[in-house]
Enzyme design. Structure first.
Site, short mmCIF file in Angstrom:
data_model
loop_
_atom_site.label_atom_id
_atom_site.label_comp_id
_atom_site.label_asym_id
_atom_site.label_seq_id
_atom_site.Cartn_x
_atom_site.Cartn_y
_atom_site.Cartn_z
N GLU A 41 11.63 1.17 9.84
CA GLU A 41 10.56 1.82 8.69
C GLU A 41 10.17 0.71 7.88
O GLU A 41 10.84 -0.15 7.62
CB GLU A 41 11.79 2.67 7.86
CG GLU A 41 10.86 3.20 6.48
CD GLU A 41 11.47 3.95 5.48
OE1 GLU A 41 10.79 4.90 4.71
OE2 GLU A 41 12.90 4.04 5.79
N LYS A 112 5.94 10.03 7.01
CA LYS A 112 7.10 10.80 6.43
C LYS A 112 6.82 11.90 5.69
O LYS A 112 5.80 11.69 4.75
CB LYS A 112 7.79 9.47 5.68
CG LYS A 112 9.30 9.72 5.21
CD LYS A 112 9.73 8.48 4.74
CE LYS A 112 11.17 8.33 4.14
NZ LYS A 112 11.70 7.13 3.79
N CYS A 148 13.69 7.83 8.41
CA CYS A 148 14.67 7.78 7.53
C CYS A 148 15.13 9.16 6.64
O CYS A 148 15.78 9.95 7.64
CB CYS A 148 14.34 6.70 6.39
SG CYS A 148 15.89 5.95 5.75
#
Length: 546
Positions: A41, A112, A148
């Site tokens: 990330e 994300k 994540c």
């Protein structure tokens, strides 16, 4: 399909170094026969970039770096994280994103959705959450790519109202890939494994997870990238606290047992030790410094910090300054010298008796004959701080702070004295854990003198002083502090566990009124689930007593 997980140590804003490292590992993965190599990330810019993200040029440099990386993606594809612009006027200006690059071009973009704002995270400050989801097609497989936190909304008390995988699973993906920047704490590896295993079981898909490694100021990333099969069984666990690249065959992950190595699981104290070594090493390397200075008192805190610094930087790069006062015991000086001899670092002995006496004389008219008290004790500590900073300024050493978490919690330290420094090495390590660290450091031979470990802790700022004169015994203090700080328990809940009510209330009051000191301390290397600093934000003048 062969998938390489590249677990690397990035440097925030160092685009040249990050790009070079990524392209080198693209080639390494290609040499190992990988079809796809996966990076962490925000790998392009490093995590967390914080307010660097507010500079347009920073985002442009990220895009430029990706274009260079794309040139190397021939005969191999890659997934890499970076911030990208939000082309829609409404909402935040950026997304936390991942690019899928194939054939020298960006073929897919994933954004994300779940943006954490708890503890050390502050992602919604910068990023807009994704609302649209789609899989990546590669070599006849559908990849559910997430970033994540997007896989962490799976526990009994969900933090978010949506779940990206619930949308992606509708496209019937063949595997999940999750790129992460997951900070270290000595409890987090077990949590991480459970969350990823639960995802594999829930969606009945193999999971390939890559984490970054390395320290970014106070935040430490431990690596430990993972692979699970569709039943949630861990198939591979990569190295902790160091870079690693491993290649996994998708079919073998699903059907072959014990094919891939798993890292040795470390105890909590071993993890803390290795994390602090990495934290010190990266703080110096990424800041462009090489030499450290610290005050060495003969006590256990400074001894442990000195030993850790020597392991991280090399003993030849560590200067220990012994600054005995008229209250320093002979054994404390000897304990400090024994440590220096055991470890081989540089040292200077600079007595402070005459300096303290000069302050006494200068301040005598203003103090009007009042008795010796905390003022004179703190003067000694501040004299030592001045000497340490003088050594720093004169020789270019970086000052290491040696205060432990127990002291930081209750304010048992002197501002501009023993609380000064550029980085707090053990400020997230309770006193009893410091003793454990000392014994672990000594596991092969005596480095920290035994007397340093067994003698009663003392600041030695007045005759026959002991820490226990001002504080409860550390065995009890640390248990109460842990319940209050890590477990977020108030006084009633802690007292209900059997602790003395008056003692609990006294300790929690000390924690509360010491907040002004903690605002002025250096950044502290984070090793626990709740560290002082950006992960614990309290008002200085708040009246509430938990």
């Amino acid at each position: 399909m062969k998938i390489a997980l590249a677990q690397l140590n990035y440097h925030i804003g160092n685009f040249e170094a990050n790009t070079k490292k990524i392209t080198e590992h693209i080639q390494l993965a290609k040499d190992k026969g990988a079809d796809l190599v996966v990076f962490a990330e925000l790998a392009i810019c490093g995590y967390p970039p914080r307010d660097f993200l507010e500079f347009d040029e920073f985002i442009v440099l990220c895009e430029n770096a990706v274009q260079e990386i794309a040139k190397h993606c021939t005969d191999i594809a890659c997934i890499v994280g970076l911030p990208i612009k939000n082309e829609v006027l409404q909402g935040k200006d950026l997304f936390n994103a991942a690019y899928f690059i194939e054939g020298g071009q960006v073929k897919g973009v994933v954004r994300k959705a779940l943006l954490p704002t708890y503890d050390v995270f502050d992602e919604y400050r910068y990023f807009e959450p994704a609302t649209q989801f789609g899989c990546i097609d590669f070599k006849g497989k559908k990849i559910a790519l997430t970033i994540c936190e997007d896989l962490w909304n799976i526990n009994d008390n969900p933090l978010y109202v949506s779940n990206p995988m619930d949308e992606l699973i509708k496209e019937k993906p063949d595997l999940m890939i999750n790129i992460a920047a997951s900070p270290f704490s000595y409890t987090h590896d077990d949590e991480r494994i459970k969350v990823l295993a639960d995802n594999a079981k829930k969606y009945h898909l193999p999971v390939f997870y890559v984490n970054q490694v390395g320290a970014q100021t106070e935040i430490i990333f431990d690596g430990g990238s993972l692979v699970f099969d569709a039943d949630g069984a861990m198939k591979a666990e990569m190295k902790y606290f160091e870079e690693d690249l491993q290649v996994f065959d998708l079919e073998e992950v699903e059907h072959v047992r014990n094919k891939y190595p798993q890292a040795e699981r470390l105890s909590d104290i071993e993890q803390i030790h290795d994390a602090l070594i990495l934290g010190i090493k990266d703080y110096f390397r990424k800041s462009g410094f090489s030499k450290a200075v610290l005050g060495l008192s003969g006590g256990i805190d400074s001894a442990v910090v000195c030993a850790l610094a020597c392991r991280a930087l090399g003993a030849e790069n560590v200067m220990a300054v012994l600054m005995p006062s008229k209250f320093s015991s002979d054994h404390s000086v000897q304990d400090a010298l024994d440590l220096v001899n055991n470890i081989g670092c540089m040292h200077e002995i600079i007595p402070i008796k005459e300096v303290a006496e000069a302050f006494d004389q200068i301040l005598a008219p203003a103090f009007k004959g009042l008795p010796f008290n905390l003022a004179e004790e703190n003067i000694q500590a501040r004299i030592r701080g001045i000497i340490n900073m003088a050594m720093s300024n004169k020789f270019g050493y970086i000052l290491l702070n040696t205060s432990n978490k127990s002291e930081c919690a209750v304010g048992y330290g002197t501002l501009y004295g023993d609380m000064c420094g550029a980085i707090g090495v053990i400020g997230d390590v309770y006193k009893m854990q410091v003793f454990q660290l000392a014994r672990y450091i000594n596991k092969e031979r005596e480095i920290i003198p035994l007397n340093t470990i067994v003698k009663p802790p003392s600041a030695e700022l007045r005759p026959d002083q002991k820490d226990s004169d001002s504080l409860p015994e550390y065995e009890i203090l640390d248990k109460i502090l842990y319940q209050h700080i890590e477990k977020k328990q108030g006084s009633k809940a802690i007292i209900a566990q059997g602790f003395d009510a008056a003692l609990v209330q006294r300790i929690l009051k000390m924690v509360n009124i010491a907040e002004f000191k903690r605002y002025q301390t250096p950044p502290i290397l984070r090793v626990s689930p709740k560290a002082f600093g950006m992960g614990r934000r309290m008002p200085i003048v708040g009246k509430y007593m938990a």
